[in-house]
Enzyme design. Structure first.
Site, PDB file in Angstrom:
ATOM      1  N   SER A  88       0.961  -1.179  -0.195  1.00  0.00           N
ATOM      2  CA  SER A  88       0.017  -0.249  -0.057  1.00  0.00           C
ATOM      3  C   SER A  88       0.928   1.758   0.337  1.00  0.00           C
ATOM      4  O   SER A  88       2.062   1.511   0.335  1.00  0.00           O
ATOM      5  CB  SER A  88      -1.296  -0.326   1.329  1.00  0.00           C
ATOM      6  OG  SER A  88       0.264   0.185   2.362  1.00  0.00           O
ATOM      7  N   ASP A  89       0.353   2.750  -0.191  1.00  0.00           N
ATOM      8  CA  ASP A  89       0.541   3.524  -0.238  1.00  0.00           C
ATOM      9  C   ASP A  89       0.630   3.818   1.155  1.00  0.00           C
ATOM     10  O   ASP A  89       0.014   3.718   2.290  1.00  0.00           O
ATOM     11  CB  ASP A  89       0.276   4.834  -1.197  1.00  0.00           C
ATOM     12  CG  ASP A  89       1.771   5.744  -1.425  1.00  0.00           C
ATOM     13  OD1 ASP A  89       2.639   5.970  -0.108  1.00  0.00           O
ATOM     14  OD2 ASP A  89       0.773   7.032  -1.908  1.00  0.00           O
ATOM     15  N   TRP A  90       1.969   4.547   1.499  1.00  0.00           N
ATOM     16  CA  TRP A  90       1.899   4.936   3.604  1.00  0.00           C
ATOM     17  C   TRP A  90       1.147   5.270   4.006  1.00  0.00           C
ATOM     18  O   TRP A  90       0.239   5.893   3.372  1.00  0.00           O
ATOM     19  CB  TRP A  90       3.213   5.608   3.349  1.00  0.00           C
ATOM     20  CG  TRP A  90       4.309   5.399   3.015  1.00  0.00           C
ATOM     21  CD1 TRP A  90       5.620   4.980   4.666  1.00  0.00           C
ATOM     22  CD2 TRP A  90       4.767   4.178   2.791  1.00  0.00           C
ATOM     23  NE1 TRP A  90       6.496   4.561   4.353  1.00  0.00           N
ATOM     24  CE2 TRP A  90       6.373   3.514   3.252  1.00  0.00           C
ATOM     25  CE3 TRP A  90       5.069   3.611   1.587  1.00  0.00           C
ATOM     26  CZ2 TRP A  90       6.960   2.438   2.665  1.00  0.00           C
ATOM     27  CZ3 TRP A  90       5.361   2.767   1.123  1.00  0.00           C
ATOM     28  CH2 TRP A  90       6.615   1.897   1.671  1.00  0.00           C
TER      29      TRP A  90
END
Ligand code: BGC
Length: 780
Positions: free
Chosen positions: A268-270
């Site tokens: 996932s993105d952060w």
């Protein structure tokens, strides 16, 4: 015009009804290595969940000193039966981002500048060198390249992305991944998918019809997966058609793995999405095909979803398996001992060469450029001191040094010293600094000098026009993660003071028959139409990394003959951009932030729009001048085996001859105009390109271009198939997307070819039709 009320009503309903997308497609059939399977049997369920959730923004135990301050880690395992190392992940697209003053890393040309080289070997070479630096620092996986599409000039992260065109994006991304991974470390293609703006990026619902998603926004990722097998994919923050991209099993499982054969893992993105506000969001992400949740800290949520029966151990094993598949390839697993010793000198040479190779000469009336080395030059503009090497955010780099334009040009020309000193003093007195939130670095900027009210400057300008042979004016723009730019003066448009400066310098120097050159040290597109007439030459330098000043000097002096070509269109005015009325989205809940955005131009992104609708531009996609001239001769179709089989191709060929007086390189681009029996098509689409070697005056090179069946195909949403329609195809082998005066080739396809049949996926929200979203179509 766009009926926004209609969307607002419909989409308000969908935003409140965000449901898990379910797909009828089967899961991926990956084969598992014995080592990985053996490891899985030695892991407890908790161990496995720890692998799926990173440790958060702190340094986990067992990480060496070399990698403090990187973006994230995959947790290691240390139980009675098994020891697996911590795996280290670092940004980013133009250099390794380490948030520590103790570790400086090379700052490379931005992705946009690299794409403007149109030289895939060079992009691969840069990827190789960047990967080598990462490996020496103990990094296992780089969080790059960024592969979103530059559909609007104001996108805050455009500099991290390659192009408005998916083919160029895909080919450039693939070359970069191949380079990085040749070191035995991993690359991550990001942000998958629909992340074409920054404003409210974590909560923005991107509404886009399936054909547009397939042909424009997914295409680059598809090419990169096919041509470079990246270790990982980073999913994006945004929703697509009312479902979080990181919770879409149709995209992450059916398309990415099932159709494209991706074999790595998805992270996932952060702090993406609703993992903290919605207890079961992490479980939904894993179920849909996101494997690693970054930067982590969601173990309690995951455990509770398992207890509730929402996530099974099989679901977890599937993701652990994918992540372990890459862990066992990583330098950390192989007990590689990073030296920490970086070769800045070698990198500096490559950075200088690569950046200069991409810079685009937009205008060069009466051969204003090059200027002979040693000439007396008056350098204007605060950007000569505050030259930007790259943008802000996770794409920023703490580099060992930065060559600004004043210093770079000083080594090649006799700069007007009084003027230089004036700018140094002016900048020191007027600069404002702000801290980038991602990197502990100060971004410095200052308003341009007020030509009308600064008497010292007026005096210097007069003198400078007398005593120098030409003027160079520097203009810069900064941009970065977390925000988009705006279409107003001082940002997309030049500020009043910048315009005044250009006009005043041009009036003084032109009255003495001396040339005026403007250098644009910018992230992405800025307006040129308002001031183009005042400049004899315009050099678009973009962000060249730590060697920017030297690269500019190399081009201006003619040491390097410019050969960069635009990877994005420069419109006449912002309102000409086909999504200018809908970007960066609509705010329906009136909280001051857009809630949804429409890909209202459908497939007509960038030059696909300008060429199809006869909209004049300032500079077309693919355009760039040289100090020499080229002729393109004997364009022809060499072979054509286009048939039903997927490995069939059509091969074109043309001769490029340097007809001028200095050595140079040319880029040929193959644009295809397809028939429109079933589907509407853009006037032209880029299907292949190649750059020549350095051709001496009079020298000739034969370039050939091969287009595969799947590259020629368009996506028919009614049949969920990539098809090559029957009919006549027109082909232009050109040096820009302006194909008006280009000799036309043609070939015919007798019977429609179905190149691939795909899953029914990516549907618009229920009740929303394509015509609700797309407000641009051709009259047929
Ligand atoms: C960015 C990613 C980046 C990550 C880690 C996020 O904010 O969107 O591109 O890789 O941070 O730094």
């Amino acid at each position: 015009m766009l009926n926004t009320n209609k969307y607002k009503k419909k989409l308000a309903v969908f935003i409140s009804l965000l449901v898990l997308f379910s797909s009828s497609c089967s899961a991926d059939p990956e084969t598992r290595s014995d080592t990985v399977s053996g490891y899985i049997s030695k892991l407890s369920l908790t161990d496995k969940m720890i692998i799926l959730t990173g440790p958060g923004n702190y340094k986990p135990a067992g990480v060496g000193n070399l990698v403090y301050g990187i973006a994230g880690y995959i947790n290691g395992v240390d139980n009675k039966e098994l020891k697996l190392p911590v795996v280290k992940l670092a940004d980013g697209p133009a250099g390794i981002r380490i948030n520590s003053e103790n570790y400086k890393t090379s700052s490379w040309p931005s992705a946009t500048l690299m794409a403007s080289t149109w030289d895939l070997d060079l992009i691969e070479e840069v990827g190789t060198a960047m990967g080598a630096e990462a490996k020496k620092l103990g990094i296992d996986i780089i969080l790059a390249p960024g592969m979103n599409i530059q559909r609007n000039p104001l996108i805050g992260r455009n500099f991290e992305y390659y192009s408005e065109d998916p083919l160029l994006t895909g080919k450039a991304g693939a070359a970069f991944v191949r380079g990085i991974q040749s070191n035995g470390i991993g690359a991550t293609v990001k942000h998958f998918f629909g992340n074409e703006s920054e404003t409210n990026r974590k909560f923005l619902n991107v509404i886009s019809d399936p054909r547009t998603l397939r042909e424009i926004y997914l295409r680059g990722f598809q090419i990169a997966v096919k041509e470079s097998s990246p270790w990982s994919v980073m999913s994006s923050y945004n929703f697509v058609n009312s479902v979080y991209a990181n919770q879409r099993s149709d995209a992450l499982t059916d398309i990415l793995r099932g159709e494209w054969g991706f074999e790595g893992f998805v992270m996932s993105d952060w702090y993406a999405g609703n993992v903290f506000s919605d207890q079961d969001a992490a479980a939904r992400m894993i179920k849909a095909g996101t494997d690693l949740i970054m930067p982590g800290m969601v173990l309690p949520q995951l455990s509770s979803s398992v207890e509730k029966g929402l996530l099974t151990e099989d679901d977890i094993n599937r993701s652990v398996d994918r992540i372990l598949g890459r862990i066992v390839q990583s330098p950390s697993y192989k007990d590689y001992k990073p030296s920490g010793k970086l070769s800045f000198e070698d990198n500096a040479k490559l950075i200088r060469r690569a950046g200069a190779e991409g810079m685009v000469l937009l205008k060069n009336d009466k051969s204003a450029l090059p200027i002979s080395s040693g000439s007396k030059v008056a350098l204007f503009g605060v950007a000569q001191i505050a030259t930007y090497k790259g943008g802000t955010g996770s794409g920023n780099v703490l580099s060992p040094y930065m060559v600004n334009m004043a210093d770079g040009l000083s080594s090649e020309f006799e700069l007007d010293n009084e003027l230089k000193q004036f700018y140094i003093d002016y900048f020191n007195k007027n600069k404002i600094s702000r801290k980038d939130s991602f990197v502990p670095v100060l971004i410095e900027q200052a308003d341009e000098v007020s030509v009308d009210s600064d008497a010292d400057f007026a005096f210097l300008l007069n003198n400078a026009a007398e005593s120098n042979s030409s003027a160079i004016i520097t203009i810069s723009r900064m941009a970065g993660e977390g925000g988009d730019r705006v279409a107003s003066a001082g940002d997309y448009y030049l500020s009043e003071r910048e315009l005044e400066l250009i006009k005043a310098v041009s009036s003084k120097f032109h009255s003495q028959n001396k040339k005026v050159i403007v250098v644009l040290n910018v992230d992405s597109v800025v307006d040129t139409a308002q001031w183009v007439e005042y400049a004899d030459a315009i050099l678009l330098s973009y962000f060249g990394g730590q060697e920017t000043g030297n690269q500019v000097a190399d081009i201006i002096s003619g040491k390097v003959n410019p050969s960069g070509k635009l990877a994005q269109s420069f419109p006449l005015k912002y309102e000409d951009v086909p999504n200018s009325g809908t970007f960066p989205g609509f705010d329906i809940n009136k909280d001051g932030k857009p809630d949804f955005i429409l890909n209202n131009e459908g497939i007509y992104v960038g030059y696909r729009y300008y060429s199809s609708f006869g909209q004049e531009v300032s500079f077309p996609f693919g355009f760039g001048l040289s100090y020499t001239n080229f002729s393109v001769e004997n364009p022809k179709i060499k072979t054509n085996t286009l048939s039903k089989s997927n490995d069939s191709t059509i091969v074109f060929q043309a001769d490029v001859k340097n007809t001028g007086t200095v050595s140079g390189k040319e880029v040929l681009q193959v644009y295809v105009q397809a028939p429109e029996k079933v589907l509407e098509k853009p006037f032209i689409e880029l299907k292949a390109f190649k750059k020549t070697k350095l051709l001496s005056p009079g020298e000739n090179q034969v370039l050939s271009f091969s287009i595969d069946a799947d590259e020629l195909a368009s996506f028919d949403p009614n049949r969920n198939s990539w098809i090559i329609e029957a009919g006549e195809y027109k082909v232009y082998i050109s040096n820009s997307s302006d194909v008006k005066n280009i000799q036309q080739l043609s070939f015919s396809i007798k019977k429609e070819i179905v190149v691939a049949e795909c899953s029914d996926s990516l549907a618009l929200p229920e009740g929303v039709t394509v015509s609700d979203v797309v407000n641009i179509t051709k009259k047929r």
